[in-house]
Write an enzyme that holds these catalytic residues in place. Structure first.
Site, short mmCIF file in Angstrom:
data_model
loop_
_atom_site.label_atom_id
_atom_site.label_comp_id
_atom_site.label_asym_id
_atom_site.label_seq_id
_atom_site.Cartn_x
_atom_site.Cartn_y
_atom_site.Cartn_z
N ASN A 1 -31.16 8.03 22.89
CA ASN A 1 -29.62 7.87 22.96
C ASN A 1 -29.03 6.75 22.10
O ASN A 1 -29.38 6.80 20.73
CB ASN A 1 -29.31 7.55 24.37
CG ASN A 1 -30.07 6.75 25.45
OD1 ASN A 1 -31.28 6.88 25.66
ND2 ASN A 1 -29.27 5.58 25.43
N ASP A 2 -28.51 5.39 22.66
CA ASP A 2 -27.91 4.61 21.85
C ASP A 2 -28.41 4.40 20.40
O ASP A 2 -29.50 3.98 20.34
CB ASP A 2 -27.41 3.40 22.58
CG ASP A 2 -26.98 3.72 23.90
OD1 ASP A 2 -26.76 4.71 24.23
OD2 ASP A 2 -26.95 2.66 24.59
N GLU B 1 -19.89 -0.40 28.56
CA GLU B 1 -21.27 -0.61 28.04
C GLU B 1 -20.99 -0.66 26.61
O GLU B 1 -20.11 -0.52 26.00
CB GLU B 1 -22.04 0.71 28.16
CG GLU B 1 -22.50 0.98 29.65
CD GLU B 1 -23.16 2.42 29.98
OE1 GLU B 1 -24.25 2.30 30.73
OE2 GLU B 1 -23.17 3.36 29.22
N TRP C 1 -23.36 11.60 28.12
CA TRP C 1 -24.20 11.43 29.43
C TRP C 1 -23.97 12.67 30.38
O TRP C 1 -24.67 12.95 31.08
CB TRP C 1 -24.08 10.21 29.94
CG TRP C 1 -24.48 9.18 29.32
CD1 TRP C 1 -24.05 7.99 28.78
CD2 TRP C 1 -25.98 9.01 29.15
NE1 TRP C 1 -25.27 7.23 28.20
CE2 TRP C 1 -26.36 7.80 28.50
CE3 TRP C 1 -27.27 9.86 29.40
CZ2 TRP C 1 -27.61 7.33 28.17
CZ3 TRP C 1 -28.40 9.59 29.22
CH2 TRP C 1 -28.52 8.22 28.46
C1 FRU Z 1 -25.52 3.42 27.30
C2 FRU Z 1 -26.52 2.79 27.91
C3 FRU Z 1 -26.86 1.44 27.68
C4 FRU Z 1 -28.19 1.02 28.08
C5 FRU Z 1 -28.88 2.14 27.53
C6 FRU Z 1 -30.02 2.64 28.41
O1 FRU Z 1 -25.66 4.70 26.91
O2 FRU Z 1 -26.58 2.95 29.43
O3 FRU Z 1 -25.76 0.52 28.43
O4 FRU Z 1 -28.63 -0.30 27.63
O5 FRU Z 1 -27.99 3.08 27.32
O6 FRU Z 1 -30.79 3.68 27.73
#
Ligand code: FRU
Length: 528
Positions: free
Chosen positions: A48-49, A225, A327
């Site tokens: 992910n991020d 976030e 998400w």
């Molecule tokens: C955003 C998030 C962040 C967190 C990460 C966990 O997509 O929820 O806030 O640090 O992903 O994977």
């Protein structure tokens, strides 16, 4: 020019044609259906991020939220990759692993040029990462530090962790940068539940003091976030800049689910103050329940976007990318053995409009090195342009297309349809009366894997003097649209099922003319 190979390891496996651990034949890696060819993806497993994006000694580092053990979210650690040209990515070993009940959540990295942290020397400055430690045995998130003295190849978790702890269950995603005007480090970090960004300062990256908070503001239905805070140049200027505060929201974005909003204003080294003039003029249309906000992207697939730190002054660009998913359905997309891609790296500037400043995003120029055959058309009707495009044959899945139209009137509805097989297409429309750019992926291919996936997304688009300029970047499973020089951007995943590709232009109401069309086929940036 030969596209770079994914890695020495993969190249070695390709050479001997062996079977990899998850059962994928190595020769098929990066050849799988919907494997992006010029967007970053991990070789396998869940991502992910983007995290820890930093430039150091000729390399753009891209760390990312990664599950080393599976293709769904879990065991969060930092994967790692580097690029010298923002186009070809070399995979590197895992940088930071989950350990002792602490997952490595999102965060940032900087080059500590002055060695304020003492982990390196001034000649060999350390790279320092600040990330959220997510505790799996109790509801606690706090900020941790790790450093590297070998150009990011190996990382040591700081013995004094955590460096910032409020004892809270939700407190995450520190984004650190050097603030030259006050000669100190600044951290923007999220209080997700409160819908606030807290600002901290530090002389040495280890001791942090709260100096301000911002929010709630803008879109507050979803948790906040992954903040970022940076100055951005106003377009056409080499000196005038404004501060931009990025706030990603977990839900409630205009196209549904997660998305990225921003605020424009001033930062004085302590706290952020928004510019009262830079306000959204319209609420988002496709999701009437979404709040008005300045959105960096109006489609579904742009999240957790953060910028590269330490890009050299001689380069001067503010560069970023986002996680190209949402998400709502990210864990269900039909790809294997990896899940998720990043968007292309983009350059940021600001444009002054009648309703204040707006962020402009443009794909980085480095991507132009992937262009192979280029075809250009000038001054044509939409019908002539469609015939000309058909004459070029199937353009393939990797395309960089620019189209400029003029003569749009208030009754014009312009359509650009990307056919990907019989009865299958992704539709891009510009409805002038409603001031909307519309992306329809309801018939774009595989959509059934999640109820929220097949949808129509709408973005506000400002038509000035009847002109529309579009840049489209098409990869195997994404459509990124940069309208009006990136003033309106949509990033959209699609999973076409593999028929012939063809573009079609049409209009209802007053037909605009095509001023200029450029179609570049692109080569892959991965594999052999
Ligand atoms: C955003 C998030 C962040 C967190 C990460 C966990 O997509 O929820 O806030 O640090 O992903 O994977």
């Amino acid at each position: 020019m030969h596209p770079r190979r994914p890695s020495l390891l993969v190249s070695a496996l390709l050479a001997i044609g062996s079977i990899t651990s998850s059962g994928t034949h190595a020769a098929e890696l990066y050849r799988e259906p919907w494997r992006p060819q010029f967007h970053f993806t991990p070789e396998r497993n869940w991502m992910n991020d983007p995290n820890g994006m930093v430039y150091h000694r000729g390399e753009f580092h891209l760390f990312y939220q990664y599950n080393p053990f599976g293709d769904k979210w879990g065991h969060m650690s930092w994967g790692h990759s580097v690029s010298r040209d923002l186009t070809h990515w070399e995979p590197l070993p895992l940088a930071l692993a989950e350990e002792n009940g602490v997952m490595i959540f999102s965060g940032s990295a900087v080059v500590d040029h002055g060695n304020t942290s003492g982990f390196g020397t001034r000649r060999e400055p350390p790279m320092v990462a600040l990330y959220t430690g997510h505790h799996t045995t109790r509801p606690l998130q706090n900020q941790h530090l790790a450093y590297s003295t070998d150009l990011g190849r190996t990382w040591t978790k700081y013995a004094g962790n955590p460096v910032l702890d409020l004892g809270k269950a939700d407190f995450r995603d520190p984004k650190v940068s050097w603030h030259p005007a006050s000669s100190q480090w600044v951290m923007a970090v999220s209080l997700p539940v409160e819908r606030q960004i807290a600002f901290y300062t530090s002389p040495n990256l280890k001791e942090w003091r709260r100096t301000g908070t911002f929010g709630p503001a803008g879109s507050i239905k979803g948790i906040w976030e992954c903040p970022d805070l940076f100055p951005v140049l106003v377009e056409g200027s080499r000196r005038t800049s404004k501060w931009v505060l990025i706030v990603n929201v977990g839900s409630g974005a205009p196209a549904g689910g997660s998305g990225c909003q921003y605020f424009v204003g001033e930062f004085d080294g302590q706290t952020f103050r928004p510019d009262p003039r830079s306000q959204p003029v319209t609420g988002p249309a496709s999701n009437p329940s979404a709040e008005p906000a300045l959105w960096a992207d109006w489609s579904t697939d742009f999240y957790a976007a953060v910028s590269w730190s330490d890009v050299p002054q001689r380069d001067g660009r503010r560069l970023w990318l986002g996680w190209m998913s949402n998400w709502e359905y990210a864990q269900d997309v039909p790809t294997s053995p990896w899940r998720s891609a990043m968007t292309v790296p983009r350059m940021l500037t600001l444009r002054e409009t009648p309703s204040g400043y707006r962020l402009l995003q443009q794909p980085v120029r480095e991507l132009e090195s992937l262009r192979t055959t280029s075809s250009r058309l000038r001054r044509a009707s939409l019908a002539e342009a469609t015939t000309w495009l058909s004459g070029l044959g199937d353009p393939g899945a990797l395309v960089d297309l620019t189209a400029e139209f003029e003569g749009l009137k208030s009754d014009t509805s312009l359509s650009l349809r990307l056919h990907t097989g019989p009865g299958e297409s992704t539709l891009l429309q510009c409805d002038v009366a409603r001031g909307r750019l519309i992306v329809d992926r309801t018939r774009s291919g595989r959509t059934e894997f999640h109820a929220k996936f097949p949808a129509v997304h709408e973005a506000p688009v400002r038509i000035v003097e009847g002109r529309l300029r579009l840049r489209l970047l098409l990869d195997t499973s994404s459509v990124e649209v940069f309208a009006q020089d990136g003033e309106t951007v949509t990033s959209t995943l699609v999973f076409p099922t593999g028929g012939d590709r063809r573009f079609e232009l049409s209009a209802t109401g007053t037909a605009p003319t095509l001023k200029r069309l450029e179609l570049h086929r692109l080569r892959s940036a991965v594999g052999r």
